[in-house]
Design an enzyme around this catalytic site. Structure first.
Site, short mmCIF file in Angstrom:
data_model
loop_
_atom_site.label_atom_id
_atom_site.label_comp_id
_atom_site.label_asym_id
_atom_site.label_seq_id
_atom_site.Cartn_x
_atom_site.Cartn_y
_atom_site.Cartn_z
N ARG A 253 -0.23 -0.96 -2.09
CA ARG A 253 -0.03 -2.34 -1.67
C ARG A 253 -1.24 -2.91 -0.94
O ARG A 253 -1.63 -4.05 -1.17
CB ARG A 253 1.19 -2.38 -0.73
CG ARG A 253 1.68 -3.78 -0.39
CD ARG A 253 2.73 -3.72 0.73
NE ARG A 253 3.75 -2.73 0.46
CZ ARG A 253 4.90 -2.99 -0.17
NH1 ARG A 253 5.16 -4.20 -0.57
NH2 ARG A 253 5.78 -2.03 -0.37
N CYS B 120 21.23 -14.85 -15.16
CA CYS B 120 22.65 -14.92 -14.84
C CYS B 120 23.04 -13.92 -13.76
O CYS B 120 23.80 -12.98 -14.01
CB CYS B 120 23.47 -14.69 -16.09
SG CYS B 120 22.85 -15.64 -17.48
C1 LIG Z 1 4.30 4.57 -3.48
C2 LIG Z 1 3.41 5.65 -2.99
C3 LIG Z 1 2.17 5.34 -2.43
C4 LIG Z 1 1.68 3.93 -2.22
O1 LIG Z 1 2.41 3.24 -1.28
P1 LIG Z 1 1.88 1.81 -0.75
O2 LIG Z 1 2.89 1.41 0.24
O3 LIG Z 1 1.83 0.90 -1.91
O4 LIG Z 1 0.54 2.04 -0.14
C5 LIG Z 1 1.37 6.39 -2.04
N1 LIG Z 1 1.77 7.68 -2.20
C6 LIG Z 1 2.96 8.00 -2.73
C7 LIG Z 1 3.33 9.42 -2.87
C8 LIG Z 1 3.83 7.00 -3.14
O5 LIG Z 1 5.02 7.33 -3.64
#
Ligand SMILES: *Cc1c(COP(=O)(O)O)cnc(C)c1O
Length: 403
Positions: A263, A329
């Protein structure tokens, strides 16, 4: 974003996603540079936005990839991430996925249970290989985020507790087919507090020191992802303070620090652009109906997530309370409830901000809606990085009718 939304809508139709690739690079380097001289590997979490062009852009900057399915591993390789920078995580991997990951010789498989360690060993033995693994430790720390994106408590399904991890490391050390090179934790997503991460790192670093005493040398210390971004008015963790806090817990250890931001790298760099269809009133409640829907961007429906919304060329007009909803919907099909927006007209464009992460990747064809197109802004020009689905794409595998 510095694009002509209207022109793009005319050229490519609506709804669409547009990502700012220059910002993606800036965000990658903000984390990478925070590690400075320290041995580090940033593995972009592919699930946040798995478009090949996004991954390729990051690979060109030196990024590795954190993948949660063999499909994502293949995407990373195809986009140019070298196999020695790819990690395969996830709470349930099939034998076939494990086998392929071993054949592709990626950096490490991140194991999440004793039963899975056993399966990895069997697959490695069959291929006569030594599987490089890390073990995901669940430090039982409350990350203080939304329960659906919290992963670091024992009540969550992720990782193993400290005692189980110890047992697994000993088993791996004594196996001819397992090479325990890494340790891993990831306590949740959209984290805005540093303390839970730091506390987790203290616990996991202690375990690494204990393991050292019993002859297990951990080379990769994987701190997961989870750094939050600003959707509204969240206070953010500074990448430099983040790295500093982690490094302070690593005294006496010679490890490469791995981190897996998703993110943070792409979230704020993407926008979802949708067109207003009409306004309606139901017993005094104002609804703005748009052509995008929960199948395109599910975060508001799934997490009640907030995304800032603006109507193009109207934001100086008087604003009134409304819900922004899509055509699907389901009552859960909304982008915002009780927000203030100016009165809109047919064909007005609406921009939904901070949609670069967990936007398109979570989209579906629900209601037989075509997945939207994705555009990239780079060096002041815009290009298509994924075409919009067609109806034919959607039915292509329904063989009974096609033969
Ligand atoms: C989803 C995930 C991330 C990334 O998470 P963010 O919040 O998008 O930074 C990193 N490592 C693992 C193991 C994840 O499942």
């Amino acid at each position: 974003m510095n694009v002509n939304y209207k022109e793009l809508a005319k050229k490519y139709g609506t709804p669409y996603y547009v990502y700012d690739f220059d910002s993606i690079k800036v965000n990658y380097h903000a984390i990478k540079d925070a590690f400075k001289a320290r041995k580090s590997l940033v593995c972009y979490a592919v699930k946040a936005n798995s478009n090949l062009s996004v991954i390729k852009t990051l690979a060109n900057e030196g990024s590795g990839a954190d993948c949660v399915s063999i499909g994502e591993v293949k995407r990373a390789l195809k986009a140019g991430v070298p196999n020695y920078k790819i990690i395969f995580s996830g709470v349930g991997k099939s034998d076939e996925e494990i086998k392929q990951a071993l054949e592709l010789d990626i950096l490490m498989i991140n194991v999440e249970s004793e039963a899975e360690l056993f399966r990895v060993e069997i697959q490695a033995k069959e291929l006569d290989k030594k599987a490089r693994i890390s073990i995901r430790v669940n430090p039982n720390i409350d990350p203080k985020t939304h329960p659906y994106i919290s992963t670091g408590l024992h009540e969550n399904k992720f990782g193993v507790d400290i005692d189980t991890a110890k047992r697994m490391y000993i088993k791996a050390k004594n196996s001819d087919f397992l090479d325990p090179v890494g340790i891993h934790f990831h306590i949740g997503s959209q984290l805005t507090e540093l303390n839970p991460i730091k506390e987790s790192s203290v616990i996991v670093a202690d375990l690494v020191r204990t393991l050292k005493v019993i002859g297990v040398e951990i080379k990769f210390f994987d701190i997961g992802g989870g750094l939050g971004i600003q959707y509204k008015d969240e206070t953010l963790i500074d990448p430099n303070e983040y790295v500093q806090a982690i490094l302070e817990t690593l005294f006496g250890l010679d490890v490469t620090v791995v981190c897996e931001p998703g993110r943070y790298i792409v979230g704020n760099t993407g926008e979802f652009v949708t067109k207003v269809l009409y306004e309606k009133n139901n017993g005094g409640k104002r609804f703005v109906v748009v052509d995008g829907a929960m199948n395109d961007l599910i975060r508001p429906s799934l997490y009640n997530a907030y995304h800032k919304i603006e109507v193009l060329n109207k934001m100086d007009k008087e604003k009134l309370n409304c819900n922004v909803v899509g055509p699907i919907c389901e009552s859960g099909d909304f982008f915002a409830k009780n927000i203030e927006l100016p009165m809109t007209e047919h064909d007005d464009l609406m921009v939904i901000y901070s949609a670069g992460a967990y936007g398109f990747t979570m989209s579906s064809n629900y209601n037989t809606r075509n997945k939207v197109c994705e555009l990239a802004l780079e060096n002041s020009s815009v290009r298509v990085i994924r075409k919009r689905d067609t109806f034919e794409d959607q039915i292509a595998n329904e063989v009974e009718f096609l033969n």
